[in-house]
Design an enzyme around this catalytic site. Structure first.
Site, short mmCIF file in Angstrom:
data_model
loop_
_atom_site.label_atom_id
_atom_site.label_comp_id
_atom_site.label_asym_id
_atom_site.label_seq_id
_atom_site.Cartn_x
_atom_site.Cartn_y
_atom_site.Cartn_z
N GLY A 20 47.79 51.10 45.32
CA GLY A 20 46.49 50.53 45.69
C GLY A 20 46.53 49.97 47.10
O GLY A 20 45.58 50.10 47.86
N ASP B 242 50.55 39.56 40.51
CA ASP B 242 51.39 40.66 40.03
C ASP B 242 52.40 40.21 38.98
O ASP B 242 53.11 41.04 38.41
CB ASP B 242 52.13 41.30 41.20
CG ASP B 242 51.17 42.06 42.10
OD1 ASP B 242 50.08 42.43 41.64
OD2 ASP B 242 51.50 42.26 43.28
#
Ligand code: S3P
Length: 438
Positions: free
Chosen positions: A94, A317
């Protein structure tokens, strides 16, 4: 498609290094390619995500010599990129696709950006929409919401943009486009996201202004910037698996050297410490404008915690591995305001709730988070070994592997090739820590 079998084991002991930070490696490649002359990027992240960004620049005419410990990038200056003859494949990344979309919007050539099946499902409108407001010409599936993206380089104008999401990818994409735009580009976000782009801009001498609520950049700088050495800190997001592993497996004592501790990333350290973890931050120093330290982690008992929207960006994350910690903590952990987790490499709320339930944990999905009732990590109450899957998501795969270490029997995780995107050698590092006797 490979699988990983985890046999419950422990303790984890010893000293290791983790791969170079993925976010910083992408950015270092981009800014070195646009610099005048050579840069070196040492201790870079060698996962597939960063290698795909490297290959994209090679396809745009930048010479990059790849050695195991260092990249040497022969920058060709601000207007030095050339049109690639093929679509650029960003793989699973991404960061790669969104940052490149911003950078390429203001070039004087045409590019197509694409990636794997996961990347082609992820939202691109969050960068395409503001880039179009800057004058970019971008086409894509579903009106530009999904990759592949076809970008016809255009003359851009600066933009003042209030991003609806706290996203370093959106902010960085617009700042890179802003470099090529006429006038000022100013980006604000609901909460501060990681600031590696701003720090690396400064490291290369590119002026960037920051105040409490926004970051701005002046486009089309009169002078370019010279190549520089960049030493990439170890990736805290990779270290997180061993930090949680060492915390959960009794008798563990692990030191992870040279890890980035940028405050926009350290939510995991703060939350685990609040849960009762024993984490020492040693030997603090700075590399390429980023704070770095060694982390020593010893086993400890954890208790549940409440994590709200204000703590999501700096922990974004680490939620898969945090869910594992929560599943073995005493009491309830509630995570709210984390809807962004649904649009990562997999829907991480659904992936973690499903896989942890297979292992006997109580994990309930909510619209924007999870509620986990922890088992308490005692000998009588343990996770169950199970047949699990990663959903092709590297962080889910590694999180379940760590959960498996604490289980009552073997855990088999299907579809673990994805670990290569961020952490080549994960399994051997884990084995290294499990076999150290000290
Ligand atoms: C990243 C930003 C974050 C993070 C991703 C890396 C970056 O994504 O989840 O792994 O390098 O800018 P978002 O910008 O979508 O929050």
């Amino acid at each position: 498609m490979s699988a990983l079998t985890i046999t419950p084991a422990g303790p984890l002991r010893g000293t290791i290094a983790v791969p170079g930070d993925k976010s910083i490696t992408h950015r270092a490649i981009i800014l070195s390619a646009l610099a005048e002359g050579d840069s070196t990027i040492s201790a870079y992240g060698r996962g597939e995500d960063c290698l795909n960004t490297m290959r994209a620049f090679q396809a745009m005419g930048i010479q990059i010599e790849e050695r195991p410990e260092q990249l040497r990038v022969r920058g060709k200056g601000f207007w030095g990129l050339t049109e690639p003859s093929q679509p650029l494949d960003c793989g699973n990344s991404g960061t790669g696709i969104r940052l490149l979309a911003g950078l390429l919007a203001g070039q004087d050539f045409f590019t197509i950006l694409t990636g794997d099946e996961s990347i082609r499902r992820r939202p691109m409108g969050r960068v395409v929409k503001p880039l179009r407001e800057m004058g970019a010409t971008i086409a894509g599936r579903k009106g530009g919401e999904l990759a592949p993206l076809a970008i016809t380089g255009s003359r851009l104008r600066g933009l003042t943009y209030a991003s609806p999401v706290a996203s370093a990818q959106v902010k960085s994409s617009l700042l890179l486009a802003g470099l090529y735009a006429e006038g000022t580009t100013r980006v604000s976000e609901p909460r501060k996201s990681r600031d590696h782009t701003e720090r690396l801009f400064r490291h290369f001498g590119i002026p960037v202004q920051e105040d409490d609520s926004a970051v701005s950049i002046e486009g089309r700088p009169a002078v370019g910037w010279a190549g520089k050495p960049v030493v990439v800190p170890g990736d805290l997001s990779a270290a997180a698996f061993f930090i949680v592993g060492a915390t959960l497996v009794p008798g563990s004592d692990v030191t992870i050297t040279s890890v980035g501790i940028n405050p926009t990333r350290t939510g995991i350290l703060e939350i685990l410490t609040e849960m009762g973890a024993n984490i020492q931050i040693l030997n603090r120093r700075e590399e390429a404008g980023e704070p770095v330290a060694d982390l020593r982690v010893r086993a400890a008992s954890l208790h549940g915690v409440r994590i709200g929207a204000e703590r999501i960006p700096q922990t974004i994350d680490e939620f898969p591995i945090l869910c594992v910690a929560a599943a073995l903590a005493e009491g309830e952990t509630a995570i709210t305001g984390a809807g962004e987790l649904r649009v990562k490499e997999s829907d991480r709320i659904a992936s973690m709730a499903t896989e942890l339930r297979k292992m006997g944990a109580s994990a309930e999905e909510t619209k924007d988070g999870l509620i986990i009732q922890g088992l308490g990590n005692t000998r009588s109450k343990r996770l169950r070994g199970a047949a699990c899957t990663s959903y092709g998501d590297h962080r889910v795969a590694m999180s379940i592997a760590i959960a498996g270490l604490t289980a009552d029997s073997e855990t088999r995780i299907q579809d673990t090739d994805c670990i290569e995107t961020s952490f080549p050698g994960f399994e051997s590092k884990l084995l290294e820590l499990l076999t150290k006797i000290s």
